[in-house]
Design a protein around this motif. Structure first.
Motif, PDB file in Angstrom:
ATOM      1  N   ASP A  77       0.868  -1.180   0.000  1.00  0.00           N
ATOM      2  CA  ASP A  77       0.000   0.000   0.000  1.00  0.00           C
ATOM      3  C   ASP A  77       0.909   1.236   0.000  1.00  0.00           C
ATOM      4  OD1 ASP A  77      -1.700   2.120   0.490  1.00  0.00           O
ATOM      5  OD2 ASP A  77      -2.826   1.113   2.072  1.00  0.00           O
ATOM      6  N   SER A  78       1.014   1.903  -1.139  1.00  0.00           N
ATOM      7  CA  SER A  78       1.922   3.045  -1.278  1.00  0.00           C
ATOM      8  C   SER A  78       1.201   4.389  -1.114  1.00  0.00           C
ATOM      9  CB  SER A  78       2.620   3.003  -2.645  1.00  0.00           C
ATOM     10  OG  SER A  78       1.672   3.026  -3.703  1.00  0.00           O
ATOM     11  N   THR A  79       0.070   4.379  -0.398  1.00  0.00           N
ATOM     12  CA  THR A  79      -0.731   5.599  -0.234  1.00  0.00           C
ATOM     13  C   THR A  79       0.081   6.750   0.361  1.00  0.00           C
ATOM     14  OG1 THR A  79      -2.765   4.311   0.029  1.00  0.00           O
ATOM     15  CG2 THR A  79      -2.773   6.580   0.866  1.00  0.00           C
ATOM     16  N   LYS A  80       0.882   6.454   1.373  1.00  0.00           N
ATOM     17  CA  LYS A  80       1.658   7.512   2.040  1.00  0.00           C
ATOM     18  C   LYS A  80       2.600   8.202   1.058  1.00  0.00           C
ATOM     19  CE  LYS A  80       4.995   8.127   5.835  1.00  0.00           C
ATOM     20  NZ  LYS A  80       5.670   7.448   6.977  1.00  0.00           N
ATOM     21  N   LEU A  81       3.309   7.429   0.260  1.00  0.00           N
ATOM     22  CA  LEU A  81       4.229   7.989  -0.725  1.00  0.00           C
ATOM     23  C   LEU A  81       3.496   8.840  -1.752  1.00  0.00           C
ATOM     24  CD1 LEU A  81       7.062   8.070  -2.104  1.00  0.00           C
ATOM     25  CD2 LEU A  81       6.427   5.935  -3.259  1.00  0.00           C
ATOM     26  N   ARG A  82       2.348   8.366  -2.173  1.00  0.00           N
ATOM     27  CA  ARG A  82       1.606   9.081  -3.224  1.00  0.00           C
ATOM     28  C   ARG A  82       0.941  10.342  -2.700  1.00  0.00           C
ATOM     29  NH1 ARG A  82      -0.448   4.779  -7.628  1.00  0.00           N
ATOM     30  NH2 ARG A  82       0.876   3.018  -7.074  1.00  0.00           N
ATOM     31  N   THR A  83       0.342  10.260  -1.521  1.00  0.00           N
ATOM     32  CA  THR A  83      -0.408  11.418  -1.019  1.00  0.00           C
ATOM     33  C   THR A  83       0.500  12.469  -0.383  1.00  0.00           C
ATOM     34  OG1 THR A  83      -0.833  10.262   1.070  1.00  0.00           O
ATOM     35  CG2 THR A  83      -2.502  10.083  -0.655  1.00  0.00           C
ATOM     36  N   GLU A  84       1.511  12.035   0.387  1.00  0.00           N
ATOM     37  CA  GLU A  84       2.355  12.997   1.080  1.00  0.00           C
ATOM     38  C   GLU A  84       3.456  13.576   0.190  1.00  0.00           C
ATOM     39  OE1 GLU A  84       3.876  11.607   4.781  1.00  0.00           O
ATOM     40  OE2 GLU A  84       1.903  10.949   5.526  1.00  0.00           O
TER      41      GLU A  84
END
Length: 332
Positions: free
Chosen positions: A281-288
């Motif tokens: 889950d790469s959400t942190k990299l994409r959103t931040e």
């Protein structure tokens, strides 16, 4: 950051990162690589000499690491022993490189006050059940299952400790399975591609139901550069491109893309302790940090990779016979 020290830059993922820097930035790069079987001079051919230097040496050798770190603005640490089968056969090199090597680099970064980015793997989290709806996140507990993944987990923890205890300016990234140019033919995807090129039936561990989350090496490179420039010190970022596929599907897709029957492969004995499923889950990299992959679809990246191996036989041919002889000894 104008001068980077890249460890393991003659290996697969590291060399792709060096090529990315040469094409997309104006930084100068010094590669430190031990040039084991996984390092390849040919992977760095043609790079501009005014911006690139290769130093052959061991990351566990403080006398080599220190001066190189002192003259760099940042260290990007790719170097690692990374083959699971090799770690099961002889774990010791994995301790020497992945643990002692990382310690040596961290001490140099601490001494000279240099920015440090540590490249790790999703394998530190262990594996997921095939029907588990969850994916790995930055909060997933570590649960490594092989000598390789356990030594990578140890190196991650060293980085975290040096940030907290000594104030080292470090970040960590844990990435899913890479594929793309310059990958050694012992690895799953290039082994199958080069077997088909040679008219040899691909080999599949067990039933091939183990799932990996694939990412093209170019996308890994762009993510690391993003973290190096925008990442928050002390943080971990998971890198993935939503490329979950089981090994059976990957082999069949390779065969289909290369004009062969989808079932033209053989099953071999499964690896001991073979992890079932990885999913990032790469959400942190994409959103931040605002990162997105170039290869949004695995099929797109796989076609690019097949084309590269077809066009660069002189790069992989010298490795092929030795690699296949080792697999034959293992019955694989």
């Amino acid at each position: 950051m104008k001068n980077l020290l890249v460890t393991g830059g003659a290996g697969f993922i590291g060399s792709n990162f060096v090529h990315y820097l040469m094409e997309h930035t104006d930084v100068s790069v010094t590669v430190l690589d031990k040039m084991t079987y996984a390092g390849n001079h040919a992977s760095l051919e043609g790079l501009p000499s005014e911006r690139f230097e290769l130093v052959v040496g061991d990351i566990a050798d403080a006398a080599v690491v220190g001066p190189l770190t002192e003259r760099a603005d940042a260290v990007v640490h790719y170097a690692a022993e990374s083959h699971n089968d090799n770690s099961l056969h002889d774990p010791r090199p994995f301790l020497d490189t992945n643990i002692i090597g990382t310690y040596t680099l961290l001490e140099a970064a601490r001494r000279y006050g240099r920015r440090f980015h540590h490249i790790s793997t999703d394998e530190v989290y262990g594996d997921l059940e095939l029907d588990d709806p969850e994916r790995f996140t930055e909060e997933t507990p570590y649960n490594p299952s092989s000598p390789y993944s356990s030594t990578k987990a140890a190196s991650d923890l060293l980085v975290r400790a040096w940030v907290r205890s000594f104030g080292v300016q470090a970040t960590i990234s844990n990435c899913s399975n890479n594929y793309g140019p310059y990958q050694h033919v012992e690895k799953f995807i290039p082994r199958q591609i080069t077997n088909v090129i040679d008219g040899v039936r691909p080999k599949l561990y067990g039933e091939g139901l183990n799932v990996r989350d694939w990412i093209h090496a170019n996308d890994h490179s762009s993510a690391v550069w993003t973290i190096l420039n925008k990442g928050e010190i002390g943080q971990t970022y998971l890198i993935g491109a939503d490329g979950e596929r089981n090994n059976k599907d990957v082999v069949e897709l390779i065969l289909t893309e290369m004009g062969q029957a989808a079932d033209a492969y053989d099953h071999v004995i499964d690896r001991a302790g073979h992890d079932l499923r990885y999913a990032i889950d790469s959400t942190k990299l994409r959103t931040e940090l605002g990162w997105t992959p170039e290869f949004h679809h695995f099929e797109q990246g796989l076609r690019d990779t097949i084309a590269w191996y077809r066009d660069n036989e002189t790069w992989w041919r010298p490795q092929k016979a030795v690699t296949e002889s080792k697999y034959i000894e293992l019955g694989q």
